[in-house]
Scaffold this motif. Structure first.
Motif, PDB file in Angstrom:
ATOM      1  N   PRO A  27      -6.040  22.331  -2.900  1.00 29.59           N
ATOM      2  CA  PRO A  27      -5.773  20.944  -3.259  1.00 29.59           C
ATOM      3  C   PRO A  27      -4.352  20.553  -2.893  1.00 29.59           C
ATOM      4  O   PRO A  27      -3.428  21.357  -3.000  1.00 29.59           O
ATOM      5  CB  PRO A  27      -5.971  20.928  -4.786  1.00 29.59           C
ATOM      6  CG  PRO A  27      -6.795  22.138  -5.093  1.00 29.59           C
ATOM      7  CD  PRO A  27      -6.418  23.154  -4.056  1.00 29.59           C
ATOM      8  N   LYS A  28      -4.178  19.326  -2.452  1.00 27.94           N
ATOM      9  CA  LYS A  28      -2.844  18.863  -2.103  1.00 27.94           C
ATOM     10  C   LYS A  28      -2.363  17.881  -3.155  1.00 27.94           C
ATOM     11  O   LYS A  28      -3.139  17.362  -3.937  1.00 27.94           O
ATOM     12  CB  LYS A  28      -2.871  18.179  -0.736  1.00 27.94           C
ATOM     13  CG  LYS A  28      -3.773  16.949  -0.654  1.00 27.94           C
ATOM     14  CD  LYS A  28      -3.774  16.375   0.742  1.00 27.94           C
ATOM     15  CE  LYS A  28      -4.611  15.103   0.823  1.00 27.94           C
ATOM     16  NZ  LYS A  28      -6.004  15.309   0.469  1.00 27.94           N
ATOM     17  N   ARG A  29      -1.068  17.658  -3.169  1.00 31.76           N
ATOM     18  CA  ARG A  29      -0.480  16.724  -4.110  1.00 31.76           C
ATOM     19  C   ARG A  29      -0.904  15.298  -3.758  1.00 31.76           C
ATOM     20  O   ARG A  29      -0.901  14.911  -2.597  1.00 31.76           O
ATOM     21  CB  ARG A  29       1.040  16.836  -4.048  1.00 31.76           C
ATOM     22  CG  ARG A  29       1.780  15.893  -4.971  1.00 31.76           C
ATOM     23  CD  ARG A  29       3.261  16.232  -4.964  1.00 31.76           C
ATOM     24  NE  ARG A  29       3.987  15.364  -5.870  1.00 31.76           N
ATOM     25  CZ  ARG A  29       4.755  14.346  -5.478  1.00 31.76           C
ATOM     26  NH1 ARG A  29       4.876  14.073  -4.200  1.00 31.76           N
ATOM     27  NH2 ARG A  29       5.397  13.621  -6.366  1.00 31.76           N
ATOM     28  N   ILE A  30      -1.268  14.536  -4.759  1.00 31.13           N
ATOM     29  CA  ILE A  30      -1.609  13.130  -4.571  1.00 31.13           C
ATOM     30  C   ILE A  30      -0.408  12.303  -5.004  1.00 31.13           C
ATOM     31  O   ILE A  30      -0.007  12.331  -6.167  1.00 31.13           O
ATOM     32  CB  ILE A  30      -2.854  12.739  -5.384  1.00 31.13           C
ATOM     33  CG1 ILE A  30      -4.063  13.574  -4.964  1.00 31.13           C
ATOM     34  CG2 ILE A  30      -3.149  11.249  -5.223  1.00 31.13           C
ATOM     35  CD1 ILE A  30      -5.295  13.333  -5.816  1.00 31.13           C
ATOM     36  N   LYS A  31       0.167  11.566  -4.073  1.00 33.37           N
ATOM     37  CA  LYS A  31       1.309  10.721  -4.406  1.00 33.37           C
ATOM     38  C   LYS A  31       0.842   9.522  -5.220  1.00 33.37           C
ATOM     39  O   LYS A  31      -0.294   9.065  -5.097  1.00 33.37           O
ATOM     40  CB  LYS A  31       2.013  10.257  -3.134  1.00 33.37           C
ATOM     41  CG  LYS A  31       2.672  11.396  -2.364  1.00 33.37           C
ATOM     42  CD  LYS A  31       3.367  10.888  -1.111  1.00 33.37           C
ATOM     43  CE  LYS A  31       4.036  12.038  -0.370  1.00 33.37           C
ATOM     44  NZ  LYS A  31       4.717  11.584   0.865  1.00 33.37           N
ATOM     45  N   PHE A  32       1.762   9.005  -6.038  1.00 35.24           N
ATOM     46  CA  PHE A  32       1.432   7.872  -6.905  1.00 35.24           C
ATOM     47  C   PHE A  32       2.270   6.674  -6.491  1.00 35.24           C
ATOM     48  O   PHE A  32       3.487   6.773  -6.304  1.00 35.24           O
ATOM     49  CB  PHE A  32       1.714   8.211  -8.371  1.00 35.24           C
ATOM     50  CG  PHE A  32       1.027   7.290  -9.350  1.00 35.24           C
ATOM     51  CD1 PHE A  32      -0.148   7.669  -9.971  1.00 35.24           C
ATOM     52  CD2 PHE A  32       1.559   6.041  -9.645  1.00 35.24           C
ATOM     53  CE1 PHE A  32      -0.796   6.825 -10.868  1.00 35.24           C
ATOM     54  CE2 PHE A  32       0.928   5.191 -10.540  1.00 35.24           C
ATOM     55  CZ  PHE A  32      -0.260   5.579 -11.155  1.00 35.24           C
ATOM     56  N   GLY A  33       1.608   5.511  -6.347  1.00 29.32           N
ATOM     57  CA  GLY A  33       2.290   4.276  -6.007  1.00 29.32           C
ATOM     58  C   GLY A  33       2.199   3.262  -7.132  1.00 29.32           C
ATOM     59  O   GLY A  33       1.276   3.300  -7.950  1.00 29.32           O
ATOM     60  N   LEU A  34       3.171   2.340  -7.179  1.00 27.59           N
ATOM     61  CA  LEU A  34       3.206   1.323  -8.224  1.00 27.59           C
ATOM     62  C   LEU A  34       3.637  -0.003  -7.620  1.00 27.59           C
ATOM     63  O   LEU A  34       4.608  -0.078  -6.869  1.00 27.59           O
ATOM     64  CB  LEU A  34       4.180   1.738  -9.332  1.00 27.59           C
ATOM     65  CG  LEU A  34       4.263   0.824 -10.558  1.00 27.59           C
ATOM     66  CD1 LEU A  34       2.922   0.788 -11.304  1.00 27.59           C
ATOM     67  CD2 LEU A  34       5.363   1.321 -11.515  1.00 27.59           C
ATOM     68  N   GLY A  35       2.904  -1.056  -7.914  1.00 28.01           N
ATOM     69  CA  GLY A  35       3.218  -2.402  -7.425  1.00 28.01           C
ATOM     70  C   GLY A  35       3.395  -3.355  -8.587  1.00 28.01           C
ATOM     71  O   GLY A  35       3.327  -2.959  -9.747  1.00 28.01           O
ATOM     72  N   ASN A  36       3.618  -4.640  -8.312  1.00 28.02           N
ATOM     73  CA  ASN A  36       3.533  -5.196  -6.982  1.00 28.02           C
ATOM     74  C   ASN A  36       4.848  -5.800  -6.506  1.00 28.02           C
ATOM     75  O   ASN A  36       4.881  -6.464  -5.455  1.00 28.02           O
ATOM     76  CB  ASN A  36       2.447  -6.280  -6.934  1.00 28.02           C
ATOM     77  CG  ASN A  36       2.764  -7.442  -7.889  1.00 28.02           C
ATOM     78  OD1 ASN A  36       3.672  -7.398  -8.724  1.00 28.02           O
ATOM     79  ND2 ASN A  36       1.987  -8.487  -7.777  1.00 28.02           N
ATOM     80  N   ASP A  37       5.939  -5.617  -7.269  1.00 28.69           N
ATOM     81  CA  ASP A  37       7.225  -6.225  -6.919  1.00 28.69           C
ATOM     82  C   ASP A  37       8.331  -5.191  -7.088  1.00 28.69           C
ATOM     83  O   ASP A  37       8.870  -5.016  -8.188  1.00 28.69           O
ATOM     84  CB  ASP A  37       7.495  -7.442  -7.800  1.00 28.69           C
ATOM     85  CG  ASP A  37       8.699  -8.248  -7.363  1.00 28.69           C
ATOM     86  OD1 ASP A  37       9.653  -7.645  -6.821  1.00 28.69           O
ATOM     87  OD2 ASP A  37       8.710  -9.473  -7.568  1.00 28.69           O
ATOM     88  N   PRO A  38       8.707  -4.499  -6.011  1.00 24.59           N
ATOM     89  CA  PRO A  38       9.714  -3.448  -6.145  1.00 24.59           C
ATOM     90  C   PRO A  38      11.042  -3.934  -6.719  1.00 24.59           C
ATOM     91  O   PRO A  38      11.665  -3.230  -7.530  1.00 24.59           O
ATOM     92  CB  PRO A  38       9.888  -2.944  -4.703  1.00 24.59           C
ATOM     93  CG  PRO A  38       8.589  -3.260  -4.045  1.00 24.59           C
ATOM     94  CD  PRO A  38       8.133  -4.556  -4.650  1.00 24.59           C
ATOM     95  N   GLU A  39      11.487  -5.117  -6.328  1.00 26.69           N
ATOM     96  CA  GLU A  39      12.789  -5.583  -6.815  1.00 26.69           C
ATOM     97  C   GLU A  39      12.786  -5.806  -8.321  1.00 26.69           C
ATOM     98  O   GLU A  39      13.725  -5.411  -9.024  1.00 26.69           O
ATOM     99  CB  GLU A  39      13.208  -6.869  -6.106  1.00 26.69           C
ATOM    100  CG  GLU A  39      14.621  -7.314  -6.509  1.00 26.69           C
ATOM    101  CD  GLU A  39      15.111  -8.501  -5.720  1.00 26.69           C
ATOM    102  OE1 GLU A  39      16.190  -8.399  -5.116  1.00 26.69           O
ATOM    103  OE2 GLU A  39      14.417  -9.537  -5.727  1.00 26.69           O
ATOM    104  N   ARG A  40      11.751  -6.422  -8.829  1.00 29.01           N
ATOM    105  CA  ARG A  40      11.686  -6.670 -10.272  1.00 29.01           C
ATOM    106  C   ARG A  40      11.656  -5.378 -11.061  1.00 29.01           C
ATOM    107  O   ARG A  40      12.217  -5.300 -12.162  1.00 29.01           O
ATOM    108  CB  ARG A  40      10.464  -7.525 -10.611  1.00 29.01           C
ATOM    109  CG  ARG A  40      10.577  -8.971 -10.150  1.00 29.01           C
ATOM    110  CD  ARG A  40       9.352  -9.787 -10.540  1.00 29.01           C
ATOM    111  NE  ARG A  40       9.226  -9.900 -11.976  1.00 29.01           N
ATOM    112  CZ  ARG A  40       9.887 -10.786 -12.732  1.00 29.01           C
ATOM    113  NH1 ARG A  40      10.733 -11.616 -12.160  1.00 29.01           N
ATOM    114  NH2 ARG A  40       9.698 -10.837 -14.039  1.00 29.01           N
TER     115      ARG A  40
END
Length: 362
Positions: A43-56
């Motif tokens: 198994p490989k590492r699953i990256k986690f993403g978060l949105g939807n406004d990086p600046e805020r």
């Protein structure tokens, strides 16, 4: 759901096909035979993403957004570029206003230096559902010169400022873009979406060519990025949806990754045992046929039900489920941090726990 019941359902999915449950569902699913990962594959590492406004989130324009960001500690921050039509009927890209502002403030360089990767998702206000984006575009933005001009301008900012991994998920949910195109009153929005036929091929052939051009522009600028089209998660659940994906295979082959979404608004217990966890696994299995990295570009119940988020996160935290999707999935991105801020039904707590487990399955 008891662990034994969940495992029985999971094994059933791996062995057979399921009926259509979303999007253009209604036809019987004709799921092709899908390969299982080799037993020796780790198994490989699953990256986690978060949105939807990086600046805020990152720059604390929204303190609660910063709190969610710090709790989840994503690998990837996600942003959207939305196409629109103003009330004079002109296509434009309102997202470029904040993109230019971020570039002027060196935000992309700052986020890169902080170690974040960046996912870019494109969409357009095809049926006018977002009144802040003006009139319906009827799918015109992604096949317009405006789209290419803004894409190249944006890539220029990233080329000068951003040094980490990039992901480009283009034309998300594109199978819906004809929903009102041939019936501009939108009186029957499902009349033409999710299918290639004698009516819709006029548009989808143009979209396919446009996406091929866009992918070549991205490859020439960022050859090491992951780029591809982003499909509605429901398409793999019924025959016409699968045929739609196959129509876009030239785009998939030109891509070096595949993206999909999952935004079911019900718990599995409310939908005959089939919820977002099952949809995610089904998409992973299907797109593994193409031998490319697979990314869940945006997950979130479309109705923003926090009890569904909590239930999904708890069910996806099952060890056997995690081990299975780790054989397919490269990243999992939560669509809008704002839904998690109040931690209703412990949705933030459970999503943080799920995110930590994605790192622990190595």
């Amino acid at each position: 759901m008891e662990r034994r019941t969940f495992l029985k359902l999971l094994l059933g999915m791996l062995a057979g096909s399921l009926s259509g449950c979303g999007g253009g569902g209604g036809s019987n699913s004709q799921q092709p035979n899908l390969p299982k990962p080799p037993p020796s594959q780790e198994p490989k590492r699953i990256k986690f993403g978060l949105g939807n406004d990086p600046e805020r989130m990152i720059n604390a324009y929204d303190p609660d957004g910063k709190r969610v960001l710090d709790a989840i500690q994503p690998d990837i921050v996600c942003m959207w570029i939305n196409g629109a039509r103003d009330y004079l009927g002109r296509l434009y890209t309102p997202s470029m206003d904040y993109i230019r502002s971020w570039a002027q403030k060196d935000r992309f360089a700052q986020w890169s230096q902080m170690g974040y990767e960046l996912m870019v998702i494109t969409w357009e206000n095809y049926d006018g559902q977002n009144s802040a984006l003006g009139l319906p575009t009827y799918g015109e933005w992604h096949i317009s010169e405006q789209f290419f001009a803004d894409l190249e301008e944006f890539l220029g900012y990233l080329r000068s400022q951003f040094k980490n991994k990039l992901y480009f998920a283009l034309a998300t949910e594109q199978s819906t873009y004809t929903a009102c195109r041939y019936d501009t009153a939108c009186s029957n929005p499902q009349a033409y979406s999710d299918r290639i036929n004698s009516i819709t091929e006029e548009y989808f052939s143009k979209l396919r060519d446009s996406l091929l051009k866009a992918l070549r522009i991205i490859r020439n600028t960022f050859p090491l990025s992951d780029f591809g089209v982003c499909f509605g998660g429901w398409l793999v659940e019924f025959e016409e949806g699968i045929n739609f994906v196959k129509y876009f295979e030239p785009v998939i082959y030109e891509s070096n990754a595949v993206f999909f979404q999952s935004m079911m608004g019900k718990k599995a217990s409310e939908n005959n045992g089939y919820g977002n966890p099952e949809r995610i696994l089904k998409n992973c299995q299907f797109y593994s046929l193409y031998g490319k990295p697979i990314h869940l570009a945006h997950y979130m119940p479309q109705n923003k039900r926090t009890d569904v988020i909590s239930d999904d996160a708890q069910r996806m935290s099952n060890h056997d489920y995690l081990k299975t999707i780790a054989n397919y999935l490269s990243s999992f991105s939560f669509m809008d941090y704002g839904v998690l801020k109040a931690n209703e039904f412990d949705c933030l707590t459970k999503m943080v726990s799920f995110r930590q487990l994605l790192k622990a399955i190595l």
